[in-house]
Design a protein around this motif. Sequence first.
Motif, mmCIF file in Angstrom:
data_model
loop_
_atom_site.group_PDB
_atom_site.id
_atom_site.type_symbol
_atom_site.label_atom_id
_atom_site.label_comp_id
_atom_site.label_asym_id
_atom_site.label_seq_id
_atom_site.Cartn_x
_atom_site.Cartn_y
_atom_site.Cartn_z
ATOM 1 N N PRO A 103 27.826 61.292 20.942
ATOM 2 C CA PRO A 103 29.084 60.665 21.691
ATOM 3 C C PRO A 103 29.893 59.605 20.588
ATOM 4 C CG PRO A 103 27.132 59.467 22.358
ATOM 5 C CD PRO A 103 26.623 60.485 21.531
ATOM 6 N N LEU A 104 31.218 59.766 20.608
ATOM 7 C CA LEU A 104 31.902 58.899 19.768
ATOM 8 C C LEU A 104 31.872 57.545 20.104
ATOM 9 C CD1 LEU A 104 34.144 59.629 17.552
ATOM 10 C CD2 LEU A 104 35.768 59.764 19.377
ATOM 11 N N VAL A 105 31.446 56.685 19.482
ATOM 12 C CA VAL A 105 31.477 55.149 19.697
ATOM 13 C C VAL A 105 32.314 54.396 19.114
ATOM 14 C CG1 VAL A 105 29.630 53.280 19.385
ATOM 15 C CG2 VAL A 105 28.976 55.724 20.047
ATOM 16 N N ALA A 106 32.820 53.554 19.778
ATOM 17 C CA ALA A 106 33.789 52.540 19.468
ATOM 18 C C ALA A 106 33.391 51.098 19.802
ATOM 19 C CB ALA A 106 35.177 52.817 19.957
ATOM 20 N N TYR A 107 33.444 50.191 19.094
ATOM 21 C CA TYR A 107 33.018 49.018 19.187
ATOM 22 C C TYR A 107 34.338 48.156 19.795
ATOM 23 C CZ TYR A 107 28.754 50.460 16.606
ATOM 24 O OH TYR A 107 27.877 51.178 16.219
ATOM 25 N N LEU A 108 33.916 47.062 20.819
ATOM 26 C CA LEU A 108 34.806 46.331 21.245
ATOM 27 C C LEU A 108 34.577 44.771 20.956
ATOM 28 C CD1 LEU A 108 34.790 47.980 24.953
ATOM 29 C CD2 LEU A 108 36.441 48.049 23.087
ATOM 30 N N TYR A 109 35.752 44.012 20.919
ATOM 31 C CA TYR A 109 35.490 42.696 20.500
ATOM 32 C C TYR A 109 36.274 41.897 21.812
ATOM 33 C CZ TYR A 109 34.152 44.606 16.031
ATOM 34 O OH TYR A 109 33.631 45.142 15.365
ATOM 35 N N SER A 110 35.770 40.744 21.741
ATOM 36 C CA SER A 110 36.650 39.858 22.775
ATOM 37 C C SER A 110 37.892 39.451 22.249
ATOM 38 C CB SER A 110 35.632 38.668 22.974
ATOM 39 O OG SER A 110 36.490 37.521 23.423
ATOM 40 N N TYR A 121 30.052 50.966 27.794
ATOM 41 C CA TYR A 121 30.868 51.302 28.932
ATOM 42 C C TYR A 121 31.309 52.791 28.555
ATOM 43 C CZ TYR A 121 31.096 46.446 30.010
ATOM 44 O OH TYR A 121 30.733 45.234 30.245
ATOM 45 N N ARG A 122 31.488 53.490 29.770
ATOM 46 C CA ARG A 122 32.394 54.841 29.401
ATOM 47 C C ARG A 122 33.667 54.624 28.857
ATOM 48 N NH1 ARG A 122 30.862 58.523 33.467
ATOM 49 N NH2 ARG A 122 32.577 59.490 32.673
ATOM 50 N N TRP A 123 34.127 55.710 28.132
ATOM 51 C CA TRP A 123 35.258 55.662 27.656
ATOM 52 C C TRP A 123 36.500 55.280 28.751
ATOM 53 C CZ3 TRP A 123 35.595 55.992 22.310
ATOM 54 C CH2 TRP A 123 36.928 56.083 21.765
ATOM 55 N N ARG A 124 37.424 54.219 28.306
ATOM 56 C CA ARG A 124 38.410 54.015 29.233
ATOM 57 C C ARG A 124 38.037 53.271 30.596
ATOM 58 N NH1 ARG A 124 42.809 56.307 27.329
ATOM 59 N NH2 ARG A 124 42.486 58.441 26.645
ATOM 60 N N ALA A 163 36.271 50.392 29.940
ATOM 61 C CA ALA A 163 35.992 48.931 29.701
ATOM 62 C C ALA A 163 36.599 47.976 30.338
ATOM 63 C CB ALA A 163 36.339 48.987 27.881
ATOM 64 N N PRO A 164 35.991 46.890 30.517
ATOM 65 C CA PRO A 164 36.576 45.687 31.246
ATOM 66 C C PRO A 164 37.919 45.256 30.387
ATOM 67 C CG PRO A 164 34.605 45.005 30.019
ATOM 68 C CD PRO A 164 34.486 46.386 29.964
ATOM 69 N N ASP A 165 38.495 44.533 31.205
ATOM 70 C CA ASP A 165 39.774 43.704 30.556
ATOM 71 C C ASP A 165 39.204 42.577 29.511
ATOM 72 O OD1 ASP A 165 41.388 45.083 31.885
ATOM 73 O OD2 ASP A 165 41.966 43.718 33.577
ATOM 74 N N GLY A 166 39.907 42.367 28.370
ATOM 75 C CA GLY A 166 39.712 41.323 27.758
ATOM 76 C C GLY A 166 38.782 41.759 26.501
ATOM 77 N N LEU A 167 38.565 42.943 26.358
ATOM 78 C CA LEU A 167 37.958 43.650 25.327
ATOM 79 C C LEU A 167 38.834 44.461 24.694
ATOM 80 C CD1 LEU A 167 34.317 44.338 26.587
ATOM 81 C CD2 LEU A 167 35.058 42.295 25.294
ATOM 82 N N ALA A 168 38.969 44.588 23.273
ATOM 83 C CA ALA A 168 39.763 45.645 22.671
ATOM 84 C C ALA A 168 38.972 46.073 21.405
ATOM 85 C CB ALA A 168 41.029 45.015 22.255
ATOM 86 N N THR A 169 39.153 47.307 20.778
ATOM 87 C CA THR A 169 38.730 47.946 19.756
ATOM 88 C C THR A 169 39.449 46.988 18.616
ATOM 89 O OG1 THR A 169 40.407 49.669 19.562
ATOM 90 C CG2 THR A 169 38.302 50.028 20.615
ATOM 91 N N ARG A 170 38.772 47.211 17.474
ATOM 92 C CA ARG A 170 39.417 46.736 16.183
ATOM 93 C C ARG A 170 40.856 46.967 16.077
ATOM 94 N NH1 ARG A 170 37.211 44.517 11.438
ATOM 95 N NH2 ARG A 170 34.820 44.792 12.362
ATOM 96 N N ARG A 171 41.164 48.453 16.369
ATOM 97 C CA ARG A 171 42.414 48.906 16.149
ATOM 98 C C ARG A 171 43.348 48.383 17.019
ATOM 99 N NH1 ARG A 171 43.539 55.295 15.387
ATOM 100 N NH2 ARG A 171 45.710 54.977 15.398
ATOM 101 N N GLN A 172 42.894 48.164 18.463
ATOM 102 C CA GLN A 172 43.730 47.529 19.206
ATOM 103 C C GLN A 172 44.077 46.202 19.082
ATOM 104 O OE1 GLN A 172 41.304 48.391 22.537
ATOM 105 N NE2 GLN A 172 42.353 50.181 23.212
ATOM 106 N N ILE A 181 31.945 51.487 23.682
ATOM 107 C CA ILE A 181 32.294 52.591 24.555
ATOM 108 C C ILE A 181 32.013 53.781 23.759
ATOM 109 C CG2 ILE A 181 33.994 51.354 26.107
ATOM 110 C CD1 ILE A 181 36.066 52.331 24.011
ATOM 111 N N GLU A 182 31.618 54.466 24.728
ATOM 112 C CA GLU A 182 31.115 55.900 24.141
ATOM 113 C C GLU A 182 32.026 57.195 24.985
ATOM 114 O OE1 GLU A 182 26.637 54.972 23.213
ATOM 115 O OE2 GLU A 182 26.901 56.569 24.706
ATOM 116 N N ARG A 183 32.609 57.946 23.961
ATOM 117 C CA ARG A 183 33.237 59.005 24.611
ATOM 118 C C ARG A 183 32.341 60.358 24.506
ATOM 119 N NH1 ARG A 183 39.391 60.270 23.515
ATOM 120 N NH2 ARG A 183 38.749 60.267 21.473
ATOM 121 N N PRO A 184 31.980 60.969 25.361
ATOM 122 C CA PRO A 184 30.861 62.166 25.238
ATOM 123 C C PRO A 184 31.550 63.223 24.437
ATOM 124 C CG PRO A 184 30.966 61.663 27.656
ATOM 125 C CD PRO A 184 32.245 60.826 26.944
ATOM 126 N N ARG A 185 30.935 64.012 23.638
ATOM 127 C CA ARG A 185 31.670 65.102 22.943
ATOM 128 C C ARG A 185 30.654 66.145 23.102
ATOM 129 N NH1 ARG A 185 32.996 63.007 16.963
ATOM 130 N NH2 ARG A 185 30.911 62.170 17.029
#
Length: 112
Positions: free
Chosen positions: A47-54, A7-10, A12-21, A38-42
């Motif tokens: 791109p800056l990649v973050a992994y999302l978990y349920s 997904y594009r940064w911001r 992402a669907p509800d119910g998913l969160a990064t490890r930090r969140q 999610i990927e944030r283009p730089r």
Amino acid sequence: MVAVPVYRWRLAPDGLATRRQLRALGLRPGGQDVAAQIERPRRRRGPLVAYLYSIEQAKPVRPMTPAKWAALAKANATRRLCPECRRDAGYVIPASLGMCATCAFPDEQRAA
Ligand SMILES: [Zn+2]
């Protein structure tokens, strides 16, 4: 590795969160697989990649084990032990005094 939705940064669907969140919620991924990323283009870089978990599959942060509590209690007890009178001061001995207040200020304690 199984391909996960990207997904594009911001966006992402509800119910998913990064490890930090998850951590902010007192949760951890708990062994689940990455649900999405999610990927944030730089500019000029990948791109800056973050992994999302349920969030649903996340588990509470691992509680302290008895062994960990014991180790912590022992460490604290050592720090509360006055090297002068060898007694548990009931608080951590201030490094500036190097001993409990009773030993550091015997006169004041007697007066009080
Ligand atoms: Zn003392």
